[in-house]
Design a protein around this motif. Structure first.
Motif, short mmCIF file in Angstrom:
data_model
loop_
_atom_site.label_atom_id
_atom_site.label_comp_id
_atom_site.label_asym_id
_atom_site.label_seq_id
_atom_site.Cartn_x
_atom_site.Cartn_y
_atom_site.Cartn_z
N GLU B 1 0.85 -1.20 0.00
CA GLU B 1 0.00 0.00 0.00
C GLU B 1 0.88 1.24 0.00
O GLU B 1 1.83 1.32 0.77
CB GLU B 1 -0.88 -0.01 1.25
N PRO B 2 0.58 2.23 -0.84
CA PRO B 2 1.39 3.44 -0.89
C PRO B 2 1.39 4.14 0.45
O PRO B 2 0.39 4.14 1.17
CB PRO B 2 0.69 4.30 -1.94
N GLU B 3 2.53 4.79 0.78
CA GLU B 3 2.60 5.51 2.04
C GLU B 3 3.50 6.72 1.90
O GLU B 3 4.34 6.80 0.99
CB GLU B 3 3.11 4.59 3.16
N VAL B 4 3.31 7.64 2.81
CA VAL B 4 4.16 8.83 2.88
C VAL B 4 5.39 8.47 3.70
O VAL B 4 5.26 7.85 4.78
CB VAL B 4 3.41 10.00 3.55
N CYS B 23 10.39 14.72 2.81
CA CYS B 23 9.17 13.92 2.71
C CYS B 23 9.03 13.42 1.29
O CYS B 23 9.34 14.15 0.33
CB CYS B 23 7.97 14.80 3.09
N VAL B 24 8.58 12.19 1.14
CA VAL B 24 8.18 11.69 -0.17
C VAL B 24 6.70 11.38 -0.08
O VAL B 24 6.29 10.40 0.56
CB VAL B 24 8.96 10.43 -0.57
N PRO B 25 5.86 12.23 -0.66
CA PRO B 25 4.40 11.99 -0.61
C PRO B 25 4.03 10.78 -1.47
O PRO B 25 4.84 10.25 -2.22
CB PRO B 25 3.83 13.28 -1.22
N ILE B 26 2.79 10.38 -1.33
CA ILE B 26 2.27 9.29 -2.16
C ILE B 26 2.24 9.78 -3.62
O ILE B 26 1.76 10.89 -3.89
CB ILE B 26 0.87 8.87 -1.68
N LEU B 30 -1.53 15.37 -5.09
CA LEU B 30 -1.28 16.71 -5.59
C LEU B 30 -1.22 17.76 -4.49
O LEU B 30 -0.75 18.87 -4.73
CB LEU B 30 -2.37 17.10 -6.59
N TYR B 31 -1.77 17.44 -3.31
CA TYR B 31 -1.78 18.38 -2.20
C TYR B 31 -0.78 17.89 -1.16
O TYR B 31 -0.79 16.71 -0.80
CB TYR B 31 -3.16 18.47 -1.55
N PHE B 32 0.03 18.81 -0.63
CA PHE B 32 1.05 18.44 0.34
C PHE B 32 0.98 19.39 1.53
O PHE B 32 0.66 20.58 1.37
CB PHE B 32 2.44 18.49 -0.30
N TYR B 33 1.27 18.83 2.71
CA TYR B 33 1.11 19.59 3.95
C TYR B 33 2.27 19.30 4.90
O TYR B 33 2.85 18.22 4.88
CB TYR B 33 -0.18 19.17 4.67
N TRP B 34 2.56 20.29 5.73
CA TRP B 34 3.41 20.08 6.90
C TRP B 34 2.62 20.48 8.14
O TRP B 34 1.95 21.54 8.15
CB TRP B 34 4.69 20.90 6.84
N TYR B 35 2.71 19.63 9.16
CA TYR B 35 2.13 19.88 10.48
C TYR B 35 3.23 19.64 11.50
O TYR B 35 4.23 18.99 11.22
CB TYR B 35 0.99 18.90 10.78
N GLY B 72 10.11 15.75 -8.78
CA GLY B 72 8.76 15.20 -8.87
C GLY B 72 8.34 14.33 -7.71
O GLY B 72 7.20 13.90 -7.64
N SER B 73 9.28 14.08 -6.75
CA SER B 73 8.90 13.16 -5.69
C SER B 73 9.08 13.73 -4.29
O SER B 73 8.34 13.37 -3.39
CB SER B 73 9.69 11.85 -5.83
N ASN B 74 10.05 14.61 -4.08
CA ASN B 74 10.33 15.09 -2.73
C ASN B 74 9.59 16.37 -2.39
O ASN B 74 9.27 17.18 -3.27
CB ASN B 74 11.83 15.33 -2.57
N PHE B 75 9.32 16.56 -1.11
CA PHE B 75 8.71 17.77 -0.58
C PHE B 75 9.47 18.09 0.69
O PHE B 75 9.54 17.25 1.58
CB PHE B 75 7.22 17.53 -0.33
N THR B 76 10.07 19.27 0.76
CA THR B 76 10.95 19.57 1.89
C THR B 76 10.45 20.76 2.69
O THR B 76 9.81 21.66 2.17
CB THR B 76 12.39 19.86 1.43
#
Lengths: 112, 115
Positions: B1-4, B23-26, B30-35, B72-76
């Motif tokens: 199963e895909p995971e973050v 972070c590598v989102p699924i 298309l939407y990405f968040y930091w908490y 296309g894959s990372n979110f920092t």
């Protein structure tokens, strides 16, 4: 101000009991509501999502209900097990793609 | 199963240092968040990111913070000059678009300790 409150803060029950966790939100114009489980020091696992047009969602022994007009949701756990011990978080979203606003959680302990 | 996924799981830094949380989102989200979650406190929203730009940010997300999707894959999440009060668990989340894809999926978190 949009706030989410969860009661009780902590709950201890013997194994096998059915239990209810409560969540209330001050602004009833929610888009959806999500319940999460958090184990100590770990991430958040999504349990159930209820859209604003729905009244309940079920997954296995879990049932979440939503009463938007009164600003309340409940998470019902049937036949609780020690493995259910964790913190349960409620979060609301007010628009598609928007942020989640979290409650402080209910720490559940299920005793064998 | 895909995971973050998130790296590192734990980061220790000195006050005033820069940190980058990854972070590598699924994939196909298309939407990405930091908490973030300070010990014993509620999970708090920091920032949301869509279509290569910030869509919403909280009061916490001041000039010391920045986000980037370098490929296309990372979110920092970058904190330029860390403070003691930045010590917290930082969670990345992602979600798909529209319909039944409203659920936000969270990563396991990065515990940031600022000394």
């Amino acid at each position: 101000k949009q706030e989410v409150t969860q009661i009780p803060a902590a709950l201890s029950v013997p194994e096998g009991e059915n239990l209810v966790l409560n969540c209330s939100f001050t602004d009833s114009a929610i888009y959806n509501l999500q319940w999460f489980r958090q184990d100590p020091g770990k991430g958040l696992t999504s349990l159930l999502l209820i859209q604003s047009s729905q009244r309940e969602q079920t997954s296995g022994r879990l049932n979440a209900s939503l009463d938007k007009s009164s600003g309340r949701s409940t998470l019902y756990i049937a036949a609780s097990q020690p493995g259910d011990s964790a913190t349960y978080l409620c979060a609301v979203q007010y628009n598609q793609g928007g942020k989640l606003i979290f409650g402080q959680g209910t720490e559940l302990s299920v005793k064998p | 199963e895909p995971e973050v996924t998130q790296t590192p799981s734990h980061q220790v830094t000195q006050m005033g240092q820069e940190v980058i949380l990854r972070c590598v989102p699924i994939s196909n989200h298309l939407y990405f968040y930091w908490y973030r979650q300070i010990l014993g406190q509620k999970v708090e929203f920091l920032v949301s990111f869509y279509n290569n730009e910030i869509s919403e940010k909280s009061e916490i997300f001041d000039d010391q913070f920045s986000v980037e999707r370098p490929d296309g894959s990372n979110f920092t999440l970058k904190i330029r000059s860390t403070k003691l009060e930045d010590s917290a668990m930082y969670f990345c989340a992602s979600r798909g678009q529209g319909g039944s894809y409203n659920e936000q999926f969270f990563g396991p978190g990065t515990r940031l300790t600022v000394l």
